[in-house]
Motif scaffolding. Structure first.
Motif, short mmCIF file in Angstrom:
data_model
loop_
_atom_site.label_atom_id
_atom_site.label_comp_id
_atom_site.label_asym_id
_atom_site.label_seq_id
_atom_site.Cartn_x
_atom_site.Cartn_y
_atom_site.Cartn_z
N GLY A 1 0.76 -1.23 0.00
CA GLY A 1 0.00 0.00 0.00
C GLY A 1 0.79 1.29 0.00
N PHE A 2 2.09 1.23 -0.34
CA PHE A 2 2.92 2.43 -0.40
C PHE A 2 3.50 2.57 -1.80
N PRO A 3 2.83 3.30 -2.69
CA PRO A 3 3.36 3.48 -4.05
C PRO A 3 4.70 4.21 -4.07
N ASP A 4 4.93 5.05 -3.04
CA ASP A 4 6.19 5.79 -2.98
C ASP A 4 7.18 5.03 -2.10
N ALA A 5 8.32 4.66 -2.67
CA ALA A 5 9.31 3.85 -1.94
C ALA A 5 9.85 4.58 -0.72
N ALA A 6 10.03 5.88 -0.85
CA ALA A 6 10.55 6.65 0.29
C ALA A 6 9.58 6.62 1.47
N ASN A 7 8.29 6.76 1.18
CA ASN A 7 7.29 6.70 2.26
C ASN A 7 7.26 5.33 2.90
N PHE A 8 7.40 4.29 2.09
CA PHE A 8 7.44 2.94 2.65
C PHE A 8 8.64 2.75 3.57
N SER A 9 9.80 3.20 3.12
CA SER A 9 11.01 3.05 3.94
C SER A 9 10.87 3.79 5.26
N LYS A 10 10.29 4.99 5.20
CA LYS A 10 10.09 5.78 6.43
C LYS A 10 9.13 5.06 7.37
N PHE A 11 8.02 4.56 6.83
CA PHE A 11 7.04 3.83 7.63
C PHE A 11 7.66 2.59 8.26
N PHE A 12 8.39 1.81 7.48
CA PHE A 12 8.97 0.57 7.96
C PHE A 12 9.98 0.85 9.08
N GLN A 13 10.81 1.87 8.87
CA GLN A 13 11.83 2.17 9.87
C GLN A 13 11.20 2.69 11.17
N GLN A 14 10.11 3.46 11.06
CA GLN A 14 9.42 3.95 12.25
C GLN A 14 8.91 2.80 13.12
N HIS A 15 8.52 1.71 12.50
CA HIS A 15 7.92 0.59 13.24
C HIS A 15 8.91 -0.51 13.59
N THR A 16 10.09 -0.51 13.01
CA THR A 16 11.04 -1.60 13.26
C THR A 16 12.42 -1.12 13.68
N ASP A 17 12.67 0.19 13.59
CA ASP A 17 13.98 0.77 13.90
C ASP A 17 15.08 0.30 12.95
N VAL A 18 14.69 -0.18 11.78
CA VAL A 18 15.67 -0.60 10.76
C VAL A 18 15.06 -0.33 9.39
N THR A 19 15.88 -0.03 8.41
CA THR A 19 15.37 0.19 7.05
C THR A 19 14.97 -1.13 6.42
N PRO A 20 14.13 -1.10 5.39
CA PRO A 20 13.80 -2.35 4.69
C PRO A 20 15.04 -3.07 4.17
N ALA A 21 15.97 -2.31 3.60
CA ALA A 21 17.20 -2.93 3.10
C ALA A 21 18.00 -3.53 4.25
N GLY A 22 18.06 -2.83 5.35
CA GLY A 22 18.80 -3.35 6.50
C GLY A 22 18.17 -4.61 7.06
N PHE A 23 16.84 -4.64 7.11
CA PHE A 23 16.14 -5.83 7.59
C PHE A 23 16.44 -7.03 6.70
N ARG A 24 16.40 -6.82 5.38
CA ARG A 24 16.69 -7.91 4.44
C ARG A 24 18.11 -8.38 4.59
N ALA A 25 19.02 -7.46 4.77
CA ALA A 25 20.44 -7.82 4.88
C ALA A 25 20.70 -8.64 6.15
N GLU A 26 19.98 -8.35 7.22
CA GLU A 26 20.19 -9.09 8.47
C GLU A 26 19.80 -10.56 8.33
N LEU A 27 18.91 -10.87 7.39
CA LEU A 27 18.43 -12.23 7.23
C LEU A 27 19.23 -13.03 6.20
N ARG A 28 20.17 -12.38 5.57
CA ARG A 28 20.87 -13.08 4.47
C ARG A 28 22.37 -13.02 4.68
#
Length: 299
Positions: free
Chosen positions: A272-299
């Motif tokens: 539901g976030f057409p804008d990637a920047a808004n998604f990254s901001k939302f994700f980081q607000q709720h997890t304290d990590v960026t989407p890229a950082g979260f993916r990197a931690e699992l791989r």
């Protein structure tokens, strides 16, 4: 009349005062009162009705007119004709306009009834709702019971005081048993309604979270007020509807980040976030990590 002060703010910077049962206003000094609510009524010799204060006795108000707003434990309740407000010992409350209160009021001192009766009537079940909306048959029965209690209370001529007090206790018990049953059944109905409301909301979020993040939109689609939805979701989960929606969005985003190779922007669009920047901001607000950082931690 003596009163106690309790830590807390009474509205104008003063501590909240606690007022005892006004025995001096009772007929024959018994541990209860029952009578009409009217502009000329003396509720308590010292209590400041327009300000927040605490009482150490029960007050039950049966309204003939309304609406009347009354604060109990810092929540506002609006009572109409036929509604009942039950304030328990230790609760803080505040009148809106004392001259607008019409109906019958019962006040009862703790200890006036024996322990077995107190337990049977659930007098100290603070989890029960203070505002009650009896249906017509229950309201008629409550009015009849309260009317009988008032007649016994005012009849000081036909019995000696000891028997008069005993009859009052029995009449009061009969009324309180009806009132307690109404309170318990109202609480159960509210719980069932909240469960149903939350279940419908949960299912709607599961179907629509990828495109709909609006609490108001879900409330409108389900036919509930936003306030009703907030109460139901908080009762079921301890969080707000917005918090519930956001958690579901974050969970789906985590799943996509962990189990797919979709670009970050595509993951955001999928929840539901057409804008990637808004998604990254939302994700980081709720997890304290960026989407890229979260993916990197699992791989």
């Amino acid at each position: 009349m003596a009163d106690r002060t309790i830590q807390g703010v009474g509205g104008d910077g003063d501590v909240i005062r606690t007022f005892p049962f006004p025995v001096d206003l009772s007929v024959c000094g018994v541990g209860m009162q029952v009578g009409p609510m009217s502009p000329g009524r003396t509720w308590h010799a010292d209590a400041p009705l327009h300000r927040v204060h605490r009482i150490d006795f029960h007050v039950v108000m049966l309204f003939d007119e309304g609406p009347v707003r009354h604060m109990i434990d810092f929540a506002e309740y609006e009572a109409g004709a036929g509604d009942i407000l039950w304030i328990r010992p230790g609760q803080v409350h505040r009148f809106s306009r004392p001259d607008a209160y019409r109906g019958t009021v019962l006040a009862m001192q703790p200890g006036f009834l024996p322990r077995a009766t107190v337990e049977a009537t659930g007098l100290y079940h603070y989890d029960l709702p203070p505002l009650l909306h009896p249906d017509e048959p229950r309201l008629a029965a409550l009015r009849a019971s309260l009317g009988q209690l008032q007649r016994e209370y005012e009849d000081t001529q036909t019995l000696p005081l000891s028997l008069h007090t005993s009859v009052l206790r029995h009449s009061l018990t009969a009324f309180l048993l009806r009132l307690a049953h109404l309170a318990a059944s109202s609480a159960e109905a509210a719980r069932q309604q909240a469960d149903t409301t939350f279940t419908l909301f949960r299912d709607a979020v599961e179907k629509g979270f990828a495109t709909n993040h609006s609490v108001s939109a879900y409330a409108d689609a389900l036919g509930y007020s936003r306030r009703t939805l907030v109460r139901a979701v908080r009762a079921a989960t301890g969080e707000t509807p917005k918090g519930f929606i956001d958690k579901r969005v974050v969970l789906e985003a985590k799943r996509l980040l962990a189990h797919t190779d979709l670009p970050i922007g595509r993951v955001g669009a999928a929840v539901g976030f057409p804008d990637a920047a808004n998604f990254s901001k939302f994700f980081q607000q709720h997890t304290d990590v960026t989407p890229a950082g979260f993916r990197a931690e699992l791989r």
